[in-house]
Design a protein around this motif. Structure first.
Motif, PDB file in Angstrom:
ATOM      1  N   ASP A  49      30.338  37.741  39.796  1.00 30.88           N
ATOM      2  CA  ASP A  49      31.664  38.173  40.266  1.00 30.88           C
ATOM      3  C   ASP A  49      32.289  39.173  39.300  1.00 30.88           C
ATOM      4  O   ASP A  49      32.935  40.147  39.714  1.00 30.88           O
ATOM      5  CB  ASP A  49      32.594  36.963  40.440  1.00 30.88           C
ATOM      6  N   LEU A  50      32.088  38.926  38.003  1.00 28.17           N
ATOM      7  CA  LEU A  50      32.579  39.869  36.986  1.00 28.17           C
ATOM      8  C   LEU A  50      31.914  41.234  37.158  1.00 28.17           C
ATOM      9  O   LEU A  50      32.562  42.274  37.056  1.00 28.17           O
ATOM     10  CB  LEU A  50      32.244  39.336  35.582  1.00 28.17           C
ATOM     11  N   ALA A  51      30.626  41.211  37.423  1.00 31.25           N
ATOM     12  CA  ALA A  51      29.894  42.463  37.611  1.00 31.25           C
ATOM     13  C   ALA A  51      30.421  43.226  38.829  1.00 31.25           C
ATOM     14  O   ALA A  51      30.614  44.445  38.784  1.00 31.25           O
ATOM     15  CB  ALA A  51      28.403  42.164  37.773  1.00 31.25           C
ATOM     16  N   VAL A  52      30.664  42.480  39.924  1.00 30.06           N
ATOM     17  CA  VAL A  52      31.183  43.108  41.145  1.00 30.06           C
ATOM     18  C   VAL A  52      32.548  43.730  40.888  1.00 30.06           C
ATOM     19  O   VAL A  52      32.818  44.881  41.272  1.00 30.06           O
ATOM     20  CB  VAL A  52      31.261  42.073  42.295  1.00 30.06           C
ATOM     21  N   ARG A  53      33.402  42.981  40.191  1.00 31.75           N
ATOM     22  CA  ARG A  53      34.764  43.482  39.924  1.00 31.75           C
ATOM     23  C   ARG A  53      34.740  44.741  39.055  1.00 31.75           C
ATOM     24  O   ARG A  53      35.648  45.552  39.107  1.00 31.75           O
ATOM     25  CB  ARG A  53      35.610  42.393  39.238  1.00 31.75           C
ATOM     26  N   ASN A  54      33.697  44.879  38.237  1.00 27.55           N
ATOM     27  CA  ASN A  54      33.602  46.033  37.341  1.00 27.55           C
ATOM     28  C   ASN A  54      32.652  47.108  37.864  1.00 27.55           C
ATOM     29  O   ASN A  54      32.192  47.968  37.111  1.00 27.55           O
ATOM     30  CB  ASN A  54      33.176  45.571  35.940  1.00 27.55           C
ATOM     31  N   ASN A  55      32.354  47.027  39.179  1.00 28.79           N
ATOM     32  CA  ASN A  55      31.545  48.052  39.846  1.00 28.79           C
ATOM     33  C   ASN A  55      30.160  48.246  39.234  1.00 28.79           C
ATOM     34  O   ASN A  55      29.639  49.360  39.200  1.00 28.79           O
ATOM     35  CB  ASN A  55      32.284  49.402  39.856  1.00 28.79           C
TER      36      ASN A  55
END
Length: 990
Positions: A23-29
């Motif tokens: 989820d962190l990766a998704v939020r940071n594109n």
């Protein structure tokens, strides 16, 4: 851009779950992320599975560390590289004496990244790089590596999400180091800056070094990992004979050969069932699974091991004919689709129980016979109360304060700052993995090497163990073989051996003659009257009462009772409803017609796991695959998964479309939800009932021998004392350990039971070995002197033997024997006796004439065995004249009665409004059971005060032929003062 990411499977270090990391990766594109937990690949497969829906490309590897000191990171270019990383890591996890080196050996299909150190000389191989952290950039300017940027990559470690996570990390490190937080050295911590930064921030930090960004992206682009989670084809060992066609022919042959053993006159129903099952087993690719289980159990039978095949596998006639199970699925109309069906994605599962003494040998056989084998791990997680203790120590709280916090007796707002932090962070880390354990019995036998999927560690059990749990194993298509241990089978095995040894003239017991047992009148009597103490699964107070209420005297009734007793059925209120419909046929008309039609055998009440599938399918309109997903989800393992929640919603949506009343739908769902996670598959209950019948047969015809076997196998639901009492109720004479007769375990001679040395508190196993060896070698002991001359023993150890009256054959009072022992044995630790040419005579001292009483014996027994061998009612300070007995209670229904009972066991539970109440089990003076109910007011006012005899006053209630006393008052009666510490002579009351 991120080559070094940790989850909380970097045990006691990381703080992010695999899902949160994505989820962190998704939020940071981010489009790619590398998971490199510290010396672990536990989270790898789960992250790959989750990454599919998050649309993030996963890269897998390991952060190799010596403690917290980072040595190097190894990333897998592909699946072959991942397998090699797992194999390499496992060498260190298997042998704790090996340290992680400064440089790894060359591993094909991998990239290696070393953390940059300014004064270190690196000679890098083709696949090796230096990782430059933001803090290293200033040093890099003045380093020779500044001119070799093609070998440099970005190394921004990710261990935390935020400041709270970093604080949590420090607490975890303090727990791991068993130190106060204030004394935790910085060398044991990660950096507060080990966070996942946005791509733009990261590029800004490395703006002067664009090559590093490029190199990092290129390295990640060159890594690809691919695992199939569709489970279309199992990943277990594909073939038993190295030919899948030959496998099927062998399975077919063995199945039809088993007909002679199981059926006298097989009919068309049986042949049709066999054909249907074999077709589905072949179609689903489970042929080798059946054959491997068959081979394991063939080996077990060759060694004379007892076993029970249970679980939903008992729904299979093929399993029955292969002797994997002992349950006839045709007789019980068992639903094969509960075990395997064309829609069911998850793998089948046989649970095989062995005696606790035999299981290790079976496991050893599996590891030797089959390649690519490993035990399955379990994640032991931080539990709230245990975390409070751990964090309390880290913050330096005194024990008294920790006790208050663990009991929950506090107002959070009035707590001091440290206590508040303990509570806050205990809740936060609740559910974090703490350490890896071993699954109760799960074994994987894989087609590919286990290291294709994960690394393995080597726990004290002595077998390679995966770093992931059974849920992950199932996700990837590896289904486990459950090899479990159970003491009930040990009892059965030992009883048969004792009977065969003690009665050689009798025909050997065929313990597998279940058909005969089902018709046996004595077994029917024991069942109907709940006289099953010591018998597998039917001895507990709750089961005893249920058997009485149902008046069960047949196999099918016991099968249902075995599942009805499970906590979920009682919680849903359906246990009582089942009893009412069982006893009163007119009550069955109240069942909903749809439910009665689905479950006529159980009168419209959900009793088995199969009932969940049936109700979800026929009532809720779910497909068989969706219904099975719902059943699995109820177990808790998958309850939080999106797919389960969608199926739950679908159940309600389908009922609504079908115009079913919302109240009815909600009530049916409540019943499903309240018990499905606890209910048994019908085949599982049937397997348990088979073992119950075996133990009931032995209890009916060889009760004393069966009680001896029960004592030697760790008892059961109750304490040792109750099984000694039960043996006495069947005519046994109970003797304390004897120096010339007893062994480590309890033995029986005729009707006399000699308790084993193993029951004596503080009596050392070494001493037992010496006594038995000497007695076997040179015969019985003639006197205390003779014993002391032959066995090297300390004063403390011989005192235990004398106090328990093990030298009673001498006829000398034990007080005198104690004097003699103290005079003749030095208190200096003894060395083993050495052979000398001349034997020195021990000096004999004249001891004063001393006496010991029967009462002193009782208190010595209390101290050394935990219970007296006399009737405990004889130890009361005042002889009681209450003549009430358990057998009188039916004559006093709805009347208040006073009675005395010796406490056996209690069960704590909660009322619907969360108040504490109890159920009690006592013995009366005749040794019969008294059952009590203690509602909250009585439970508070008249609490249990430990072991002893209680004067009970209460109302006698009867429900379904089951008698209870609703306690209104209760107090423990005083017993005689211990005469060993008193000048006043005492005798046992009569």
């Amino acid at each position: 851009m991120y080559l070094n990411c940790h989850t909380y499977y970097s045990l006691r270090y990381g703080t992010i779950s695999p899902e949160n990391l994505l989820d962190l990766a998704v939020r940071n594109n981010l489009h790619t992320i590398a998971l490199t937990d510290i010396n672990s690949t536990s989270a790898c497969l789960d992250l790959v599975r989750l990454s599919l829906e998050k649309k993030i490309k996963p890269v897998l590897g390991v952060d190799f560390r010596d403690g917290v000191e980072q040595k190097f990171i190894v990333l897998a270019k592909n699946n072959a590289g991942f397998q090699k990383i797992n194999t390499y890591l496992s060498t260190f996890l298997h042998d704790k004496t090996l340290k992680i080196p400064e440089q790894p050996k060359y591993i094909n299909d991998t990239f290696v990244i070393y953390p940059f150190e300014k004064d270190k000389d690196y000679i890098l191989k083709e696949n090796e790089y230096l990782g430059i952290k933001p803090k290293d950039l200033n040093h890099l300017k003045f380093s020779k590596w500044n001119n070799s940027r093609e070998k440099l990559v970005v190394l921004q470690t990710v261990s935390f999400q935020d400041k709270k996570d970093f604080n949590t990390h420090r607490l975890l490190r303090a727990i791991d180091n068993n130190t106060l937080l204030s004394k935790l050295p910085s060398s044991e911590q990660g950096a507060e800056t080990d966070l996942l930064l946005s791509l733009s921030t990261l590029k800004l930090i490395y703006a002067d070094y664009p090559e590093l960004i490029k190199n990092t992206e290129k390295l990640l682009d060159n890594c690809t990992i691919d695992f199939d989670f569709s489970q279309k084809v199992p990943n277990n060992q594909k073939s038993y004979t190295n030919s899948e066609n030959l496998d099927y022919r062998l399975l077919e042959k063995l199945t039809y050969e088993g007909l002679n053993y199981r059926y006298q006159n097989p009919d068309e129903t049986i042949y049709n069932r066999i054909k249907k099952e074999l077709d589905i087993v072949k179609q689903k690719g489970f042929v080798s699974y059946f054959l491997i289980n068959w081979k394991i159990l063939k080996y077990a039978r060759s060694k004379g091991y007892f076993y029970v095949g249970r679980g939903s596998g008992a729904n299979s006639i093929v399993a029955y004919l292969l002797r994997i199970t002992d349950v006839d699925p045709v007789e019980l109309d068992l639903y094969f689709e509960r075990f395997i069906n064309l829609y069911r994605k998850n793998p089948p599962d046989f649970d095989i129980d062995f005696s606790w003494t035999d299981r290790d040998d079976i496991t050893q056989f599996i590891f030797k016979r089959f390649k690519n084998t490993a035990l399955i791990a379990v994640y032991n997680t931080f539990k709230f109360r245990a975390s409070v203790r751990e964090l309390g120590k880290v913050f330096g709280l005194p024990k008294s304060e920790m006790d208050i916090l663990t009991r929950g007796k506090y107002n959070f707002n009035t707590l001091d700052k440290l206590s508040q932090l303990v509570i806050t962070y205990s809740k936060y880390i609740q559910g974090f993995p703490n350490y890896l354990g071993i699954h109760a019995g799960g074994i994987l036998i894989s087609e590919k090497p286990i290291h294709y999927y994960c690394a393995t560690f080597f726990p004290p059990k002595g077998f390679a163990t995966t770093q992931f749990d059974m849920v992950v194993a199932e996700d990837i298509g590896l289904y486990k073989f459950d090899i479990l241990s159970q003491r009930g089978l040990g009892k059965i095995k030992d009883t048969v051996e004792i009977v065969n040894h003690n009665y050689p003239e009798k025909e050997a017991i065929d313990i597998h003659d279940i058909k005969r047992f089902k018709e046996d009148k004595q077994i029917k009597y024991l069942l109907k009257n709940a006289k099953a103490i010591g018998c597998f699964y039917v001895e507990s107070p709750a089961m005893r009462m249920l058997l009485k209420k149902l008046q069960v005297d047949n196999y099918l009734g016991l099968v249902a009772a075995s599942s009805v007793i499970r906590p979920g059925v009682a919680k849903s209120g359906m246990m009582r409803e089942y009893i009412l419909r069982y006893r009163y046929p007119e009550r069955r008309k109240e069942a909903h017609p749809v439910l009665l039609n689905i479950m006529p055998e159980t009168y419209g009440v959900m009793v088995y796991q199969e009932d969940v599938i049936k109700v979800a399918h026929y009532f809720g309109g779910l497909t068989l695959s969706e219904a099975d997903m719902l059943r699995r989800g109820m177990s808790g393992k998958f309850r939080s998964r999106d797919e389960f929640l969608k199926v739950k919603q679908l159940f309600f949506d389908n009922c609504k479309k079908d115009s079913k009343p919302e109240t009815l739908t909600s009530e049916i769902w409540r019943q499903i939800e309240s018990f499905a996670g606890y209910a048994f598959a019908k085949g599982h209950s049937a397997s348990y009932a088979v073992e119950s019948y075996q133990s009931l047969f032995l209890k009916a015809y060889y009760p004393i021998e069966y009680m001896v076997a029960t004592l030697n196998n760790g008892g059961g639901f109750y304490s040792v004392e109750l099984y000694v009492h039960e043996a006495r109720m069947h005519g046994a004479i109970i003797e304390a350990p004897c120096i010339n007769t007893s062994y480590n375990q309890t033995i029986v001679r005729g009707k006399t039971i000699y308790l084993g040395y193993g029951f004596l508190q503080s009596f050392e196993s070494n001493t037992i070995k010496k006594i038995l060896l000497e007695r076997e070698k040179n015969g019985l002991f003639k006197s205390l002197n003779n014993f002391i001359e032959r066995v090297s023993i300390s004063v403390e150890q011989i005192s235990i033997l004398i106090k328990i009256n093990a030298f009673r054959f001498t006829g000398i009072n034990k007080r005198e024997l104690l004097w003699q022992a103290h005079l003749k044995i030095s208190k200096v630790p003894l060395q083993e006796d050495r052979i000398t040419l001349f034997k020195t005579e021990r000096i004999s001292y004249k001891t004063p004439e001393l006496k010991s009483t029967e009462l002193e014996n009782a208190f010595d027994e209390f101290e050394l065995l935990g219970f007296p061998l006399c009737n405990p009612f004889k130890l009361l300070t005042k002889p009681q004249y209450n003549n009430s007995r358990a057998r009188h209670l039916p004559h006093y229904k709805n009347k208040t009665i006073a009675i005395e009972g010796y406490l056996v066991t209690t069960k704590r539970t909660s009322t619907s409004n969360s108040k504490t109440m109890y159920f009690g089990t006592f013995l009366d003076r005749d040794g019969d059971f008294i059952d009590t109910v203690h509602f909250p007011p009585a439970a508070i006012k008249y609490p249990f005060r430990g072991k002893g005899i209680y004067a009970i006053i209460g109302k006698v209630l009867e429900e379904f032929d089951c008698i209870n006393i609703e306690v209104s008052s209760m107090h423990r009666l005083a017993i005689i003062e211990d005469p060993r510490y008193s000048d006043k002579p005492k005798s046992i009351t009569t």
